[in-house]
Design a protein around this motif. Structure first.
Motif, PDB file in Angstrom:
ATOM      1  N   THR A  92     -22.995  -2.855 -35.924  1.00 42.75           N
ATOM      2  CA  THR A  92     -21.901  -3.318 -36.780  1.00 42.75           C
ATOM      3  C   THR A  92     -22.498  -4.037 -37.986  1.00 42.75           C
ATOM      4  OG1 THR A  92     -21.657  -5.468 -35.670  1.00 42.75           O
ATOM      5  CG2 THR A  92     -20.348  -3.632 -34.807  1.00 42.75           C
ATOM      6  N   ALA A  93     -21.759  -4.073 -39.072  1.00 47.40           N
ATOM      7  CA  ALA A  93     -22.219  -4.765 -40.281  1.00 47.40           C
ATOM      8  C   ALA A  93     -21.053  -5.499 -40.925  1.00 47.40           C
ATOM      9  CB  ALA A  93     -22.828  -3.778 -41.267  1.00 47.40           C
ATOM     10  N   GLU A  94     -21.305  -6.728 -41.372  1.00 50.15           N
ATOM     11  CA  GLU A  94     -20.282  -7.503 -42.072  1.00 50.15           C
ATOM     12  C   GLU A  94     -20.029  -6.936 -43.472  1.00 50.15           C
ATOM     13  OE1 GLU A  94     -18.346 -10.270 -41.027  1.00 50.15           O
ATOM     14  OE2 GLU A  94     -19.049  -9.400 -39.150  1.00 50.15           O
ATOM     15  N   ASN A  95     -21.072  -6.360 -44.044  1.00 48.29           N
ATOM     16  CA  ASN A  95     -20.941  -5.793 -45.384  1.00 48.29           C
ATOM     17  C   ASN A  95     -21.727  -4.487 -45.453  1.00 48.29           C
ATOM     18  OD1 ASN A  95     -20.366  -5.446 -48.092  1.00 48.29           O
ATOM     19  ND2 ASN A  95     -21.992  -6.786 -48.799  1.00 48.29           N
ATOM     20  N   GLN A  96     -21.065  -3.430 -45.866  1.00 52.49           N
ATOM     21  CA  GLN A  96     -21.711  -2.128 -45.986  1.00 52.49           C
ATOM     22  C   GLN A  96     -21.622  -1.699 -47.448  1.00 52.49           C
ATOM     23  OE1 GLN A  96     -21.676   1.684 -43.165  1.00 52.49           O
ATOM     24  NE2 GLN A  96     -19.750   1.485 -44.244  1.00 52.49           N
ATOM     25  N   LEU A 104     -25.449  -6.679 -37.822  1.00 54.92           N
ATOM     26  CA  LEU A 104     -26.140  -6.863 -39.097  1.00 54.92           C
ATOM     27  C   LEU A 104     -25.224  -7.595 -40.072  1.00 54.92           C
ATOM     28  CD1 LEU A 104     -27.529  -3.223 -39.508  1.00 54.92           C
ATOM     29  CD2 LEU A 104     -28.727  -5.193 -38.521  1.00 54.92           C
ATOM     30  N   ASP A 105     -25.853  -8.332 -40.986  1.00 62.13           N
ATOM     31  CA  ASP A 105     -25.068  -9.013 -42.010  1.00 62.13           C
ATOM     32  C   ASP A 105     -24.691  -8.034 -43.114  1.00 62.13           C
ATOM     33  OD1 ASP A 105     -23.839 -11.144 -43.400  1.00 62.13           O
ATOM     34  OD2 ASP A 105     -25.596 -11.310 -44.695  1.00 62.13           O
ATOM     35  N   ALA A 106     -25.694  -7.326 -43.644  1.00 61.80           N
ATOM     36  CA  ALA A 106     -25.429  -6.355 -44.710  1.00 61.80           C
ATOM     37  C   ALA A 106     -26.377  -5.167 -44.565  1.00 61.80           C
ATOM     38  CB  ALA A 106     -25.607  -6.999 -46.080  1.00 61.80           C
ATOM     39  N   ILE A 107     -25.859  -3.991 -44.870  1.00 61.78           N
ATOM     40  CA  ILE A 107     -26.662  -2.763 -44.765  1.00 61.78           C
ATOM     41  C   ILE A 107     -26.038  -1.730 -45.706  1.00 61.78           C
ATOM     42  CG2 ILE A 107     -25.323  -1.719 -42.890  1.00 61.78           C
ATOM     43  CD1 ILE A 107     -29.168  -1.678 -43.155  1.00 61.78           C
ATOM     44  N   ASP A 108     -26.842  -0.769 -46.143  1.00 64.42           N
ATOM     45  CA  ASP A 108     -26.254   0.257 -47.006  1.00 64.42           C
ATOM     46  C   ASP A 108     -25.288   1.140 -46.220  1.00 64.42           C
ATOM     47  OD1 ASP A 108     -28.276   1.359 -45.506  1.00 64.42           O
ATOM     48  OD2 ASP A 108     -29.248   2.409 -47.166  1.00 64.42           O
ATOM     49  N   THR A 159     -16.957  -2.366 -39.486  1.00 62.40           N
ATOM     50  CA  THR A 159     -17.784  -1.219 -39.863  1.00 62.40           C
ATOM     51  C   THR A 159     -18.780  -1.020 -38.734  1.00 62.40           C
ATOM     52  OG1 THR A 159     -17.570  -1.801 -42.203  1.00 62.40           O
ATOM     53  CG2 THR A 159     -19.339  -0.290 -41.602  1.00 62.40           C
ATOM     54  N   MET A 160     -18.706   0.109 -38.045  1.00 62.29           N
ATOM     55  CA  MET A 160     -19.532   0.294 -36.854  1.00 62.29           C
ATOM     56  C   MET A 160     -19.997   1.735 -36.718  1.00 62.29           C
ATOM     57  SD  MET A 160     -16.532   0.145 -33.905  1.00 62.29           S
ATOM     58  CE  MET A 160     -17.557   0.648 -32.524  1.00 62.29           C
TER      59      MET A 160
END
Length: 242
Positions: A32-36, A6-10, A56-57
């Motif tokens: 995984t997310a680039e931005n959390q 994912l690119d961004a997620i809460d 972030t995983m």
């Protein structure tokens, strides 16, 4: 392993928990997310990370825990898997600060948050959230933190790191029945400040000295006190001063 990027997620943990509740996901599915934006730490804490720089995983783990008395076993395996992978990547002086932070040179590199859901049929489904400071180099606002890049002097491939960790975790879970005691011994060997007189602070802001003896099967920190008694502490009941 199934990898969802994912690119961004809460929160990757919240995303994976929601996904697991709606779909029969395969074991070890990883997000995984680039931005959390709303990363979570232990007991209501917050995990802050610089976008695009860190790993972030969250990993789905099923068919491993079968009672509440076993939940700390997964914490042991996740923290051990991360510690061993970092060691193979030549990150020096790795240790596990109870219950499952990973440090190098006494600086925090990794935070782990495991959330367990009890299903109606009695199964326990777990989501292991892992936040690793990988390529971030600015820690002016986080003096107790560091990163793999700062310590090793080079950058790392985050996706490769995620795959190595999940493969290591999968190996350990598959051999748990024959190697449980070995894994617990390995966890103890990595334990930060074990056997060393250390200052602590309790929930009442009272400071005291103690020596970490180990961790109970339920995940409580066992500390030898000055009166020669051994006290057990839950997460957030005691803080290590170092």
């Amino acid at each position: 392993m199934k990898l969802i990027k994912l690119d961004a997620i809460d929160s990757t943990n919240d995303f994976l928990k929601a996904l697991a509740s709606q779909d029969e996901l395969e074991n070890f599915t990883t997000v995984t997310a680039e931005n959390q934006t709303k990363g979570k730490g232990q007991v209501g804490g917050v995990w802050k990370t610089e976008a695009g720089k860190n790993l972030t995983m969250s990993v789905l783990v099923k068919d491993f825990l079968f009672s509440n008395d076993e939940v700390f076993n997964l914490s042991v395996l996740v923290s051990l898997s991360v510690a061993e992978v970092l060691k193979t990547l030549n990150i020096p002086d790795i240790c596990i600060k109870w219950p499952n932070d990973i440090l190098s040179y006494n600086k925090k590199l990794v935070g782990i948050l495991i959330e367990n859901t009890l299903k109606s049929d009695g199964r326990i489904v777990s989501v292991a959230g892992i936040g690793i400071n990988v390529n971030q180099t600015d820690f002016n606002e986080l003096p107790t933190a560091s990163s793999m890049a700062v310590i090793a002097g080079k950058s790392f491939d985050k996706e490769e790191l995620a795959i190595l960790i999940v493969e290591k975790l999968k190996e350990k879970i598959q051999s748990w029945n024959t190697s449980a005691q070995i894994f617990w011994d390995d966890y103890f060997n990595f334990l930060f400040k074990k056997g060393i007189p250390t200052a602590f602070r309790d929930n009442y802001n009272k400071d005291f000295m103690g020596i970490i003896q180990g961790v109970s099967p339920l995940g409580k920190l066992q500390v030898l006190l000055e009166d020669d008694s051994v006290a057990e502490f839950e997460i957030k009941e005691v803080k290590m001063l170092y």
